[in-house]
Design an enzyme around this catalytic site. Structure first.
Site, PDB file in Angstrom:
ATOM      1  N   ASP A 145      -6.856   4.377  -4.708  1.00  0.00           N
ATOM      2  CA  ASP A 145      -7.539   4.238  -3.416  1.00  0.00           C
ATOM      3  C   ASP A 145      -8.171   5.607  -3.148  1.00  0.00           C
ATOM      4  OD1 ASP A 145      -7.986   2.468  -1.007  1.00  0.00           O
ATOM      5  OD2 ASP A 145      -7.006   4.118   0.011  1.00  0.00           O
ATOM      6  N   LYS A 176       0.871  -1.188   0.000  1.00  0.00           N
ATOM      7  CA  LYS A 176       0.000   0.000   0.000  1.00  0.00           C
ATOM      8  C   LYS A 176       0.899   1.225   0.000  1.00  0.00           C
ATOM      9  CE  LYS A 176      -4.431   1.139   0.270  1.00  0.00           C
ATOM     10  NZ  LYS A 176      -5.631   0.433  -0.199  1.00  0.00           N
TER      11      LYS A 176
HETATM   12  P1  NDP Z   1     -13.195   7.647  -2.674  1.00  0.00           P
HETATM   13  O1  NDP Z   1     -12.116   8.637  -2.499  1.00  0.00           O
HETATM   14  O2  NDP Z   1     -13.812   7.440  -3.999  1.00  0.00           O
HETATM   15  O3  NDP Z   1     -14.380   7.955  -1.638  1.00  0.00           O
HETATM   16  C1  NDP Z   1     -14.177   8.015  -0.267  1.00  0.00           C
HETATM   17  C2  NDP Z   1     -15.485   8.411   0.387  1.00  0.00           C
HETATM   18  O4  NDP Z   1     -15.353   8.320   1.806  1.00  0.00           O
HETATM   19  C3  NDP Z   1     -15.894   9.853   0.083  1.00  0.00           C
HETATM   20  O5  NDP Z   1     -17.280   9.909   0.043  1.00  0.00           O
HETATM   21  C4  NDP Z   1     -15.340  10.593   1.302  1.00  0.00           C
HETATM   22  O6  NDP Z   1     -15.991  11.801   1.573  1.00  0.00           O
HETATM   23  C5  NDP Z   1     -15.631   9.600   2.388  1.00  0.00           C
HETATM   24  N1  NDP Z   1     -14.771   9.812   3.557  1.00  0.00           N
HETATM   25  C6  NDP Z   1     -13.433   9.898   3.591  1.00  0.00           C
HETATM   26  N2  NDP Z   1     -13.016  10.138   4.843  1.00  0.00           N
HETATM   27  C7  NDP Z   1     -14.121  10.187   5.601  1.00  0.00           C
HETATM   28  C8  NDP Z   1     -14.369  10.406   6.975  1.00  0.00           C
HETATM   29  N3  NDP Z   1     -13.349  10.602   7.832  1.00  0.00           N
HETATM   30  N4  NDP Z   1     -15.657  10.394   7.413  1.00  0.00           N
HETATM   31  C9  NDP Z   1     -16.675  10.176   6.550  1.00  0.00           C
HETATM   32  N5  NDP Z   1     -16.514   9.981   5.236  1.00  0.00           N
HETATM   33  C10 NDP Z   1     -15.263   9.994   4.781  1.00  0.00           C
HETATM   34  O7  NDP Z   1     -12.602   6.276  -2.105  1.00  0.00           O
HETATM   35  P2  NDP Z   1     -13.074   4.781  -2.380  1.00  0.00           P
HETATM   36  O8  NDP Z   1     -14.562   4.743  -2.509  1.00  0.00           O
HETATM   37  O9  NDP Z   1     -12.238   4.233  -3.460  1.00  0.00           O
HETATM   38  O10 NDP Z   1     -12.613   4.060  -1.033  1.00  0.00           O
HETATM   39  C11 NDP Z   1     -13.443   3.985   0.131  1.00  0.00           C
HETATM   40  C12 NDP Z   1     -12.906   2.908   1.050  1.00  0.00           C
HETATM   41  O11 NDP Z   1     -12.883   1.657   0.352  1.00  0.00           O
HETATM   42  C13 NDP Z   1     -11.492   3.103   1.568  1.00  0.00           C
HETATM   43  O12 NDP Z   1     -11.398   2.529   2.862  1.00  0.00           O
HETATM   44  C14 NDP Z   1     -10.659   2.286   0.606  1.00  0.00           C
HETATM   45  O13 NDP Z   1      -9.418   1.886   1.169  1.00  0.00           O
HETATM   46  C15 NDP Z   1     -11.577   1.103   0.419  1.00  0.00           C
HETATM   47  N6  NDP Z   1     -11.331   0.307  -0.777  1.00  0.00           N
HETATM   48  C16 NDP Z   1     -11.378   0.873  -2.031  1.00  0.00           C
HETATM   49  C17 NDP Z   1     -11.180   0.087  -3.142  1.00  0.00           C
HETATM   50  C18 NDP Z   1     -11.365   0.629  -4.520  1.00  0.00           C
HETATM   51  O14 NDP Z   1     -11.339  -0.200  -5.465  1.00  0.00           O
HETATM   52  N7  NDP Z   1     -11.560   1.909  -4.708  1.00  0.00           N
HETATM   53  C19 NDP Z   1     -10.787  -1.332  -3.011  1.00  0.00           C
HETATM   54  C20 NDP Z   1     -10.885  -1.851  -1.656  1.00  0.00           C
HETATM   55  C21 NDP Z   1     -11.105  -1.024  -0.603  1.00  0.00           C
HETATM   56  P3  NDP Z   1     -15.272  13.221   1.242  1.00  0.00           P
HETATM   57  O15 NDP Z   1     -15.563  13.465  -0.195  1.00  0.00           O
HETATM   58  O16 NDP Z   1     -15.922  14.189   2.178  1.00  0.00           O
HETATM   59  O17 NDP Z   1     -13.805  13.048   1.537  1.00  0.00           O
END
Ligand code: NDP
Length: 451
Positions: free
Chosen positions: A170, A130
Site C-alpha cells: 500500500d 489491513k
Molecule cells: P504510493 O505510495 O505509490 O503513492 C501515494 C501518492 O499519494 C504519492 O504521490 C504521495 O505523495 C501522495 N500522497 C500521500 N499522502 C498525501 C497527502 N496527504 N496529500 C497529497 N498527496 C499525498 O501509493 P499508492 O499509489 O499505492 O496508493 C494510493 C492510494 O490508493 C492509497 O489510498 C491506497 O490505499 C490506495 N490503493 C492502492 C492500491 C495499490 O494497489 N497500490 C490498491 C487499492 C487502493 P508523496 O510522495 O508526497 O508522499
C-alpha cells in the site's frame, strides 16, 4: 426477550462513536456504509435479530506491536506496527500494509473495513484486513528500510499465513519492501508460500499486479461512461497522486484516448495543459519511485507545465477526475468546484479520498461517481489471482490476466447497477457497492451462526 439492533441510524452511529473514541476515520467509513445499508435491511428481520450490523462494524481482531530497529547512525528507533484482521467470513484476511507517519489504529480500521466489502465485490474468496506502521520511509536509506521491514515481519509472521491472512503493499510499501518482508517470513518459517502478494515475478508474483489498481479504476470509469453512451476519447482528466495508482491510471487514460492534465504529491500539484503523455508518465515513475524525487521538479523537465505548491488539483476544469493519492483529499468544497466546472465522472483510485460532504455533493448532483471500494478493487483482484496462481504453482499469461481484470471490473460494475439503480438514468454507485459487498459478507456470517 432477545435484543435486536433494529435501531435508527443516529442511534446506531452513536454506539459506534462511543465504542471507537478518537477514531474519526473508522467512524466515517462505518457511517458511509450504514447510510446505504439501513434502507436496504429495513425489512430483513434476520439481519437485525442476528446483530449483523453490530458484528460487521467490529473487527475480528486488532493486533498492535512494537517494532524496534537500528538506523544507520546506530540509534535505536521504536515504531508501532499493526495488523487489523477485520473479517474472514468469505476467505482469508487480505489487504495491504501501509508505512506512513499518519498510520494509526483508526486509519487501519477504516481501511480494513472498506477492504472487506471491496474484496467481496471482486467475486473472489477473500476476507478483509489491513496493516502497517507509522514508520516514515521518506529519507531513509535502503538498508534502513530493509532492517525496518525485517523487524516488522519478525512479529507479523505469527499472525499471517497463506490460508490465514495475506498482506500486500500500500502507501510506502512497494515491490522492494514486499521482497524484504517475504525474505524474512521465509527465513523464519522455512516455508515458501503465497503469504504476501505483490511479489516479484521471479518469486511468485503475478503479471499486471503493479498496473492493476490504476488500470482497473480506468476500466471502471469507462464502464460508467458507457452507461451514457460515452467513452474516454478526447476527454480531459484530473488525477491526484503520483504513485503506483495515479501513474497507472494516467497511463490507461492516455491509452484509451484521454488527456491527463494533472498529477500531484503531498507538496502540491502539476498542471500540464499540453497533456501528461506516456513519455512524461514514465519520467514521473522513475523520478518518484527510483529517484525518490518530488513533483515540483516536473516543471524543469517539461516547461509549459506549472506547479501549485500546497494545493490539490480539483480546481482545474476537466471531464473526469480520479483522486489517487490518499484519504480525505477531496473535500466538499472541491466536489462543488468539480461539479460547477462540468466534471461528469469521478472514479476513486485511492481509498476514501472523498470526505462525506463531498460524497453527498456528488450524489446530489447525480454524477457518475464510483467509490474506491468499487473502482480501485482491480489491485486486490489481481492479488487474489496471484494467490490462485501460487496455490496452483503456475503463472498465467499477461493477456489472460488483462482479460480477467477487465471481466472482474465489469462484474463489479454490474453488481453496482443491480443494487444502485435509482431509476431515471441515475446509478448510485456508492449504494450499489455498499449493498452488494456487504450482502455477501452478511449472508456468510448468518450461515456461521453466532461467532
Ligand atoms: P504510493 O505510495 O505509490 O503513492 C501515494 C501518492 O499519494 C504519492 O504521490 C504521495 O505523495 C501522495 N500522497 C500521500 N499522502 C498525501 C497527502 N496527504 N496529500 C497529497 N498527496 C499525498 O501509493 P499508492 O499509489 O499505492 O496508493 C494510493 C492510494 O490508493 C492509497 O489510498 C491506497 O490505499 C490506495 N490503493 C492502492 C492500491 C495499490 O494497489 N497500490 C490498491 C487499492 C487502493 P508523496 O510522495 O508526497 O508522499
Amino acid at each position: 426477550m432477545a435484543v435486536s439492533d433494529h435501531v435508527d441510524l443516529p442511534t446506531f452511529m452513536e454506539g459506534v462513536k462511543k465504542r471507537n473514541p478518537h477514531q474519526p476515520e473508522f467512524v466515517q467509513a462505518v457511517q458511509e456504509v450504514a447510510e446505504d445499508i439501513f434502507e436496504f435491511i429495513g425489512d430483513k428481520e434476520d439481519y437485525h435479530a442476528q446483530q449483523i450490523l453490530r458484528r460487521i462494524a467490529e473487527p475480528d481482531r486488532v493486533v498492535s506491536f512494537r517494532v524496534c530497529w537500528e538506523d544507520d547512525a546506530g540509534n535505536i528507533r521504536v515504531q508501532r506496527g499493526y495488523r487489523v484482521q477485520n473479517n474472514n467470513a468469505i476467505g482469508p484476511y487480505k489487504g495491504g500494509i501501509r508505512f506512513h507517519p499518519s498510520v494509526n489504529e483508526s486509519v487501519l480500521k477504516f481501511l480494513a473495513f472498506e477492504q472487506t466489502f471491496k474484496n467481496a465485490l471482486t467475486g473472489l474468496p477473500m476476507g478483509g484486513g489491513k496493516g502497517g506502521s507509522n514508520f516514515n520511509p521518506k529519507g531513509k536509506s535502503v538498508r534502513e528500510i530493509m532492517r525496518f521491514c525485517q523487524s516488522f515481519m519478525t512479529e507479523l509472521y505469527r499472525h499471517i499465513g497463506a490460508d490465514v491472512d495475506v498482506p500486500a503493499g500500500d502507501i510506502g510499501v512497494g515491490g522492494r519492501e514486499i521482497g524484504y518482508m517475504f525474505g524474512q517470513y521465509k527465513r523464519i518459517t522455512n516455508e515458501f508460500t503465497g503469504v504476501l502478494t505483490g511479489k516479484g515475478l521471479e518469486w511468485g508474483g503475478s503479471l499486471i499486479r503493479t498496473e492493476a489498481t490504476g488500470y482497473g479504476a480506468v476500466y471502471f470509469l469507462a464502464n460508467m461512461l458507457a452507461t451514457k453512451g460515452e467513452d474516454l476519447v478526447g476527454k480531459t482528466a484530473v488525477i491526484s497522486g503520483s504513485g503506483n495508482v495515479a501513474t497507472h491510471a494516467a497511463e490507461k487514460i492516455v491509452q484509451l484516448g484521454g488527456k491527463v492534465l494533472t498529477l500531484s504529491d503531498s507538496g502540491g500539484f502539476v498542471h500540464d495543459p499540453d497533456g501528461i503523455t506516456q513519455e512524461k508518465i514514465d519520467w514521473v515513475k522513475t523520478h518518484k519511485t527510483h529517484r525518490r524525487g518530488r513533483m515540483q521538479d516536473y516543471v524543469a523537465a517539461f516547461p509549459g507545465a506549472t506547479f501549485h505548491e500546497g494545493k490539490t488539483p480539483w480546481g482545474v476544469p476537466c471531464d473526469v477526475a480520479l483522486p489517487c493519492a490518499t484519504q480525505n483529499e477531496l473535500l466538499g468544497e472541491d466536489a462543488r468546484t468539480l461539479v460547477a466546472n462540468g466534471c461528469r465522472a469521478v472514479a476513486e483510485g485511492a481509498n476514501m479520498p472523498t470526505d462525506l460532504d463531498g460524497v453527498h455533493v456528488f450524489k446530489a448532483a447525480r454524477l457518475l461517481y464510483a467509490p474506491g471500494k468499487a473502482s480501485n478493487a482491480g489491485g486486490v483482484a489481481v492479488s487474489g489471482l496471484e494467490m490462485s496462481q501460487n496455490s496452483a504453482r503456475r503463472a498465467w499469461k499477461e493477456e489472460e490476466l488483462q482479460q480477467m481484470l477487465k471481466d472482474i471490473m465489469l462484474g463489479i460494475h454490474q453488481s453496482c447497477l443491480t443494487y444502485g439503480d435509482q431509476g431515471g438514468g441515475y446509478i448510485d454507485y456508492v449504494k450499489g457497492a455498499n449493498i452488494a459487498g456487504r450482502k455477501k459478507v452478511a449472508d456468510a456470517m448468518l450461515a456461521f451462526g453466532v461467532v
